[in-house]
Every structure is written in C-alpha cells, then in structure tokens.
Write a protein that holds these residues in place. Structure first.
Motif, PDB file in Angstrom:
ATOM      1  N   SER A 185       5.651  -9.974 -13.201  1.00 35.69           N
ATOM      2  CA  SER A 185       5.126 -10.585 -11.975  1.00 35.69           C
ATOM      3  C   SER A 185       4.909  -9.537 -10.895  1.00 35.69           C
ATOM      4  CB  SER A 185       6.092 -11.663 -11.466  1.00 35.69           C
ATOM      5  OG  SER A 185       6.164 -12.751 -12.361  1.00 35.69           O
ATOM      6  N   LEU A 186       5.812  -8.574 -10.803  1.00 36.29           N
ATOM      7  CA  LEU A 186       5.676  -7.524  -9.803  1.00 36.29           C
ATOM      8  C   LEU A 186       4.489  -6.617 -10.110  1.00 36.29           C
ATOM      9  CD1 LEU A 186       6.988  -6.512  -7.235  1.00 36.29           C
ATOM     10  CD2 LEU A 186       8.506  -5.098  -8.604  1.00 36.29           C
ATOM     11  N   VAL A 187       4.239  -6.358 -11.394  1.00 38.54           N
ATOM     12  CA  VAL A 187       3.063  -5.578 -11.793  1.00 38.54           C
ATOM     13  C   VAL A 187       1.790  -6.310 -11.379  1.00 38.54           C
ATOM     14  CG1 VAL A 187       1.820  -4.570 -13.744  1.00 38.54           C
ATOM     15  CG2 VAL A 187       4.323  -4.547 -13.713  1.00 38.54           C
ATOM     16  N   TRP A 188       1.752  -7.617 -11.569  1.00 37.57           N
ATOM     17  CA  TRP A 188       0.565  -8.397 -11.217  1.00 37.57           C
ATOM     18  C   TRP A 188       0.335  -8.434  -9.706  1.00 37.57           C
ATOM     19  CZ3 TRP A 188       1.685 -13.000 -15.032  1.00 37.57           C
ATOM     20  CH2 TRP A 188       1.223 -12.633 -16.305  1.00 37.57           C
ATOM     21  N   ILE A 189       1.410  -8.523  -8.933  1.00 42.93           N
ATOM     22  CA  ILE A 189       1.255  -8.473  -7.474  1.00 42.93           C
ATOM     23  C   ILE A 189       0.675  -7.122  -7.064  1.00 42.93           C
ATOM     24  CG2 ILE A 189       2.513  -8.458  -5.283  1.00 42.93           C
ATOM     25  CD1 ILE A 189       4.436 -10.494  -6.531  1.00 42.93           C
ATOM     26  N   GLY A 190       1.211  -6.050  -7.638  1.00 45.11           N
ATOM     27  CA  GLY A 190       0.663  -4.729  -7.362  1.00 45.11           C
ATOM     28  C   GLY A 190      -0.792  -4.629  -7.782  1.00 45.11           C
ATOM     29  N   LEU A 191      -1.153  -5.248  -8.902  1.00 44.32           N
ATOM     30  CA  LEU A 191      -2.527  -5.215  -9.396  1.00 44.32           C
ATOM     31  C   LEU A 191      -3.479  -5.876  -8.399  1.00 44.32           C
ATOM     32  CD1 LEU A 191      -4.562  -4.705 -11.719  1.00 44.32           C
ATOM     33  CD2 LEU A 191      -3.896  -6.936 -12.642  1.00 44.32           C
ATOM     34  N   ALA A 192      -3.110  -7.045  -7.895  1.00 49.49           N
ATOM     35  CA  ALA A 192      -3.975  -7.753  -6.942  1.00 49.49           C
ATOM     36  C   ALA A 192      -4.136  -6.961  -5.650  1.00 49.49           C
ATOM     37  CB  ALA A 192      -3.399  -9.136  -6.654  1.00 49.49           C
ATOM     38  N   LEU A 193      -3.041  -6.423  -5.123  1.00 49.62           N
ATOM     39  CA  LEU A 193      -3.119  -5.655  -3.881  1.00 49.62           C
ATOM     40  C   LEU A 193      -3.836  -4.328  -4.100  1.00 49.62           C
ATOM     41  CD1 LEU A 193       0.463  -6.297  -2.433  1.00 49.62           C
ATOM     42  CD2 LEU A 193      -1.673  -7.462  -1.864  1.00 49.62           C
ATOM     43  N   ALA A 204     -10.567   4.723   6.786  1.00 50.36           N
ATOM     44  CA  ALA A 204      -9.981   3.981   7.910  1.00 50.36           C
ATOM     45  C   ALA A 204      -9.550   2.584   7.467  1.00 50.36           C
ATOM     46  CB  ALA A 204     -10.982   3.895   9.059  1.00 50.36           C
ATOM     47  N   GLN A 205     -10.367   1.938   6.668  1.00 51.48           N
ATOM     48  CA  GLN A 205     -10.014   0.601   6.184  1.00 51.48           C
ATOM     49  C   GLN A 205      -8.823   0.644   5.236  1.00 51.48           C
ATOM     50  OE1 GLN A 205     -14.078  -0.267   4.801  1.00 51.48           O
ATOM     51  NE2 GLN A 205     -14.048  -2.095   6.085  1.00 51.48           N
ATOM     52  N   ARG A 206      -8.789   1.673   4.394  1.00 50.58           N
ATOM     53  CA  ARG A 206      -7.660   1.794   3.468  1.00 50.58           C
ATOM     54  C   ARG A 206      -6.359   2.071   4.226  1.00 50.58           C
ATOM     55  NH1 ARG A 206     -11.768   4.559   0.665  1.00 50.58           N
ATOM     56  NH2 ARG A 206     -10.933   6.620   1.206  1.00 50.58           N
ATOM     57  N   ALA A 207      -6.437   2.913   5.250  1.00 49.45           N
ATOM     58  CA  ALA A 207      -5.256   3.203   6.063  1.00 49.45           C
ATOM     59  C   ALA A 207      -4.788   1.946   6.792  1.00 49.45           C
ATOM     60  CB  ALA A 207      -5.559   4.320   7.046  1.00 49.45           C
ATOM     61  N   ALA A 211      -1.253  -0.034   6.555  1.00 49.67           N
ATOM     62  CA  ALA A 211      -0.471  -0.276   7.766  1.00 49.67           C
ATOM     63  C   ALA A 211      -0.061  -1.742   7.860  1.00 49.67           C
ATOM     64  CB  ALA A 211      -1.278   0.136   8.999  1.00 49.67           C
ATOM     65  N   ILE A 212      -0.999  -2.624   7.539  1.00 45.58           N
ATOM     66  CA  ILE A 212      -0.674  -4.057   7.536  1.00 45.58           C
ATOM     67  C   ILE A 212       0.383  -4.359   6.482  1.00 45.58           C
ATOM     68  CG2 ILE A 212      -1.611  -6.357   7.059  1.00 45.58           C
ATOM     69  CD1 ILE A 212      -4.282  -5.346   8.211  1.00 45.58           C
ATOM     70  N   LEU A 213       0.238  -3.739   5.319  1.00 46.09           N
ATOM     71  CA  LEU A 213       1.224  -3.931   4.256  1.00 46.09           C
ATOM     72  C   LEU A 213       2.610  -3.473   4.711  1.00 46.09           C
ATOM     73  CD1 LEU A 213       0.713  -5.066   1.401  1.00 46.09           C
ATOM     74  CD2 LEU A 213       0.777  -2.730   0.547  1.00 46.09           C
ATOM     75  N   SER A 214       2.663  -2.372   5.462  1.00 44.85           N
ATOM     76  CA  SER A 214       3.945  -1.872   5.965  1.00 44.85           C
ATOM     77  C   SER A 214       4.554  -2.845   6.973  1.00 44.85           C
ATOM     78  CB  SER A 214       3.757  -0.502   6.619  1.00 44.85           C
ATOM     79  OG  SER A 214       3.301   0.448   5.679  1.00 44.85           O
ATOM     80  N   VAL A 215       3.728  -3.437   7.826  1.00 43.15           N
ATOM     81  CA  VAL A 215       4.232  -4.425   8.784  1.00 43.15           C
ATOM     82  C   VAL A 215       4.815  -5.625   8.045  1.00 43.15           C
ATOM     83  CG1 VAL A 215       3.557  -6.046  10.596  1.00 43.15           C
ATOM     84  CG2 VAL A 215       2.687  -3.703  10.631  1.00 43.15           C
ATOM     85  N   VAL A 216       4.115  -6.071   7.004  1.00 48.87           N
ATOM     86  CA  VAL A 216       4.648  -7.162   6.179  1.00 48.87           C
ATOM     87  C   VAL A 216       5.975  -6.747   5.555  1.00 48.87           C
ATOM     88  CG1 VAL A 216       4.229  -8.589   4.136  1.00 48.87           C
ATOM     89  CG2 VAL A 216       2.360  -8.120   5.734  1.00 48.87           C
ATOM     90  N   GLY A 217       6.048  -5.497   5.109  1.00 49.24           N
ATOM     91  CA  GLY A 217       7.297  -5.002   4.530  1.00 49.24           C
ATOM     92  C   GLY A 217       8.435  -5.032   5.522  1.00 49.24           C
ATOM     93  N   VAL A 218       8.180  -4.633   6.759  1.00 49.75           N
ATOM     94  CA  VAL A 218       9.223  -4.675   7.796  1.00 49.75           C
ATOM     95  C   VAL A 218       9.676  -6.115   8.020  1.00 49.75           C
ATOM     96  CG1 VAL A 218       9.694  -4.305  10.247  1.00 49.75           C
ATOM     97  CG2 VAL A 218       8.489  -2.554   8.925  1.00 49.75           C
ATOM     98  N   LEU A 219       8.727  -7.039   8.062  1.00 55.10           N
ATOM     99  CA  LEU A 219       9.078  -8.449   8.247  1.00 55.10           C
ATOM    100  C   LEU A 219       9.933  -8.957   7.089  1.00 55.10           C
ATOM    101  CD1 LEU A 219       5.691  -9.880   9.585  1.00 55.10           C
ATOM    102  CD2 LEU A 219       7.759  -9.334  10.888  1.00 55.10           C
ATOM    103  N   PHE A 220       9.610  -8.523   5.877  1.00 61.52           N
ATOM    104  CA  PHE A 220      10.415  -8.916   4.721  1.00 61.52           C
ATOM    105  C   PHE A 220      11.849  -8.375   4.846  1.00 61.52           C
ATOM    106  CE2 PHE A 220       6.872  -9.608   1.311  1.00 61.52           C
ATOM    107  CZ  PHE A 220       6.482 -10.737   1.995  1.00 61.52           C
ATOM    108  N   LEU A 221      11.987  -7.128   5.261  1.00 61.32           N
ATOM    109  CA  LEU A 221      13.321  -6.550   5.422  1.00 61.32           C
ATOM    110  C   LEU A 221      14.098  -7.261   6.522  1.00 61.32           C
ATOM    111  CD1 LEU A 221      12.538  -2.733   5.060  1.00 61.32           C
ATOM    112  CD2 LEU A 221      13.483  -4.278   3.340  1.00 61.32           C
ATOM    113  N   CYS A 267       6.889  -0.828   2.675  1.00 62.20           N
ATOM    114  CA  CYS A 267       7.156   0.177   3.714  1.00 62.20           C
ATOM    115  C   CYS A 267       7.003   1.596   3.162  1.00 62.20           C
ATOM    116  CB  CYS A 267       8.556  -0.023   4.292  1.00 62.20           C
ATOM    117  SG  CYS A 267       8.722  -1.492   5.333  1.00 62.20           S
ATOM    118  N   LEU A 268       7.518   1.841   1.976  1.00 66.02           N
ATOM    119  CA  LEU A 268       7.423   3.181   1.393  1.00 66.02           C
ATOM    120  C   LEU A 268       5.986   3.562   1.085  1.00 66.02           C
ATOM    121  CD1 LEU A 268      10.529   3.143  -0.970  1.00 66.02           C
ATOM    122  CD2 LEU A 268      10.173   4.647   0.995  1.00 66.02           C
ATOM    123  N   LEU A 269       5.184   2.583   0.661  1.00 64.92           N
ATOM    124  CA  LEU A 269       3.791   2.873   0.346  1.00 64.92           C
ATOM    125  C   LEU A 269       3.036   3.294   1.611  1.00 64.92           C
ATOM    126  CD1 LEU A 269       2.330   2.702  -2.407  1.00 64.92           C
ATOM    127  CD2 LEU A 269       1.356   0.528  -1.660  1.00 64.92           C
TER     128      LEU A 269
END
Length: 355
Positions: A185-193, A204-207, A211-221, A267-269
């Motif tokens: 399941s974790l591989v599939w989540i990584g695949l979609a993202l 710029a769009q990739r960065a 950045a948005i992914l990192s903010v989501v990561g902080v919220l998860f933590l 966050c690490l990504l």
C-alpha cells in the motif's frame, strides 16, 4: 538555479540521497539488533524502533515514487521497454531476496519474505496501475485502494493471526518481514504521488509540490504527537512496538503510527530536495549509497551479521564504540559503492568501444 531546471526523468541527486539515508537507517537498525543486546536498555530499543519506523517506510515509498520518473513522460511506443525493464527488476529483487536468505540466514527457509522480496513484488504489482495513471481520477483511486488494503488488514488482524498457524509456508512467504500485505500500500501511495510529481513541467512546480507535501508531513507528525498527548501515552510507549501490529514476530505500522511514518517520509523528501537540489549541499557519499543501495544492502549483511555477529561474536555495549564502528562501516560501504560505480562505468565504456 540551472541545475534545478533538470527534468524529473533525469536522475536527481536528492532522490539518491534520500535512498542512501534510508539505507543508513536500515543499517543502524541491524547493528542495533546484532551488535548490542538488552544491556543497553531503552536507548537501544528506541534506536531500533525509530530507525525502522522511518527507514522502512521511506525505502518502500521511494520504490513507488521513483517508478514513474522513466515512465510518465514516455510516449506509448517507448513504454513496452520500460515495462519489461521493471518486470525484470522486480523478479531480480525477489531472487536476490532468496539468495540473501540462503547465504546469510542459513537456519531459515530461503523462500521466506524479506524487504527485497516485498520491493520486488511492489514493482511488479505497480505496473498494472501505472499503465492507467494517466487517466483522470486514477491516482486518487489508487491511493483509495492502497488505504483500503491497509484498512482491510487492520480490521482483519485478529483473523490473520488465527489463520497463520495452519498455513505456515504461505505465512512465511507473504506475511513475514515487511509483509506485502499491507506494505505494498505504501508503494502504491508513492506511485500515485510520484506520477503527479513527474508530470509537472517546471522546476518551480515540482518544488512547490514537495513543499506542500512537507507541510502535510508536518501536520501528520503534529497529529501523531497530539494523539499521544490526548490519550496520555507514556513516553516509553510512544515509540514502541507494543502499539503496532506484530505478525510472525515482525513489525507492521498500526493506526496512528501511520501518521508518524508518512509524516517522516513527506518531510524528509521535501527537506532533501531543498538541501540537495536547491542549496546544493554536498552529499555525494549519500548519493553513492543511494545509487548502489541493492549491492550495499546485500553486502552489509556480510559485515554486520556474518562477520561481526556470527563469526566474531562481538557486542558493542558502549555507545562510543558502537557509533565509531558504525562510522567506520559507513566509510567502508561508501568506498565499496564508489568502486562498484567505477567498475560499472568502465564496463559501460568498454561495451561502447566494442560496439
């Protein structure tokens, strides 16, 4: 800035660096298990748990996240070769897992599951959804399927434990170390993202996406910490195997631990992208580990388990000696990785000369 403008289909150093970091966490997890014993108390226990709860999900997520980099932008005519490449890679990883068991863990069946087998199966089982990810809503559907598979495992946990004693062979293949269900399941989540990220046209769009992914990561933590605070979880249980699923004496993240796993990964990504691709932090040694991760993962077992644990029987129950030994091992593995890359480059040049 020009370096950041490279397309995602090229090999990006930050992904290799993150993979190298995940590999280091896995190695520390193994040295903590095999180079020390219970005399080291809670610090050793927390080291083993923390390195696993971050390192293993990071490794598996990267499998899915990196798959689309050579696929998402390919024309349909060029995809057949990529599919063949991924299938052969997945099969080779499963065979490498069996070979590792046969050579290192000789008192156990060679066919039992391991992280390499799960990665290989993850690559193979990612090919069907990857062929459909260009369709509208397919990525959302894949994440929903991945979360559903994890939820199904969670509610079926008691039944799975009751089923295992009557099916030991199947259990040791598919429900052993990093069991494909639910870890794929974790591989599939990584695949979609990863597909979404690979399709973005500008740096710029990739960065911004990371950045948005990192903010989501902080919220998860924060959600993980808030849950423990609200439920009065004792500090020694907050990072504990007792809060998670244990199947065949191996760990699977449970419930709120998923926020810790995904939050750390996200966050690490984002942090790695900013440090390596934007700030140009020199992490060549981590990149070497990332690019040679399969070989290093295989070889480090020889040093950590066979040589030090089995043959020498050493116990480094002193933190200074333990970390010094890990540092020396890291230097050795980086040197082996560099040598491996040089040999492969030389072989490639010779093939070109003789072609």
């Amino acid at each position: 800035a020009a370096a950041v403008e490279r397309g995602p289909a090229e090999r990006l150093q930050f992904l290799d660096a993150v993979r190298g970091f995940a590999l280091l966490l896995m190695i520390v997890n193994h040295t903590g298990r095999w180079w020390q014993d219970g005399a080291m108390g809670w610090p050793r226990y927390n080291l083993i748990y923390g390195s696993m709860v971050v390192g293993a999900p990071l490794f598996l997520f990267l499998v899915g996240f990196c798959l689309p980099l050579s696929f998402a932008r390919r024309p349909d005519a060029g995809r057949a070769g990529v599919v063949t490449k991924f299938l052969s890679r997945g099969i080779r990883l499963v065979l490498a897992s069996w070979l590792l068991n046969f050579l290192i863990f000789r008192d156990e069946p060679f066919w039992e599951g391991g992280v390499l087998q799960t990665i290989g199966l993850g690559i193979i089982l990612s090919l069907p959804p990857m062929l459909a990810l260009h369709r509208r809503g397919a990525r959302t559907a894949l994440v929903a399927i991945a979360l559903g598979a994890y939820a199904l495992f969670s509610v079926s946990y008691a039944q799975v434990l009751a089923w295992l004693p009557a099916h030991p062979v199947i259990g040791r293949i598919f429900l052993f170390e990093f069991a494909p269900w639910p870890w794929i399941s974790l591989v599939w989540i990584g695949l979609a993202l990863g597909w979404t990220w690979a399709r973005l046209p500008t740096a710029a769009q990739r960065a911004r996406y990371l950045a948005i992914l990192s903010v989501v990561g902080v919220l998860f933590l924060v959600a993980f910490a808030a849950w423990d605070w609200a439920h009065g979880t004792p500090p020694h249980l907050s990072l504990s195997f007792k809060r998670d699923f244990i199947v065949n004496n191996h760990w699977i993240a449970r419930g709120v631990t998923g926020f810790l796993c995904l939050g750390s990964v996200f966050c690490l990504l984002g942090l790695a992208y900013w440090l390596v691709e934007v700030r140009r932090l020199p992490v060549g040694w981590l990149v070497i580990l990332g690019r040679t991760s399969l070989m290093i993962y295989f070889v480090h077992h020889v040093f950590v388990f066979t040589l030090v644990h089995e043959w020498l029987g050493l116990k480094l129950n002193h933190w200074a000696w333990y970390w010094l030994a890990n540092a020396l091992l890291t230097v050795l593995l980086v040197a082996l990785g560099w040598l491996w890359l040089e040999i492969r480059a030389l072989a490639g040049r010779r093939r070109l000369q003789t072609a």
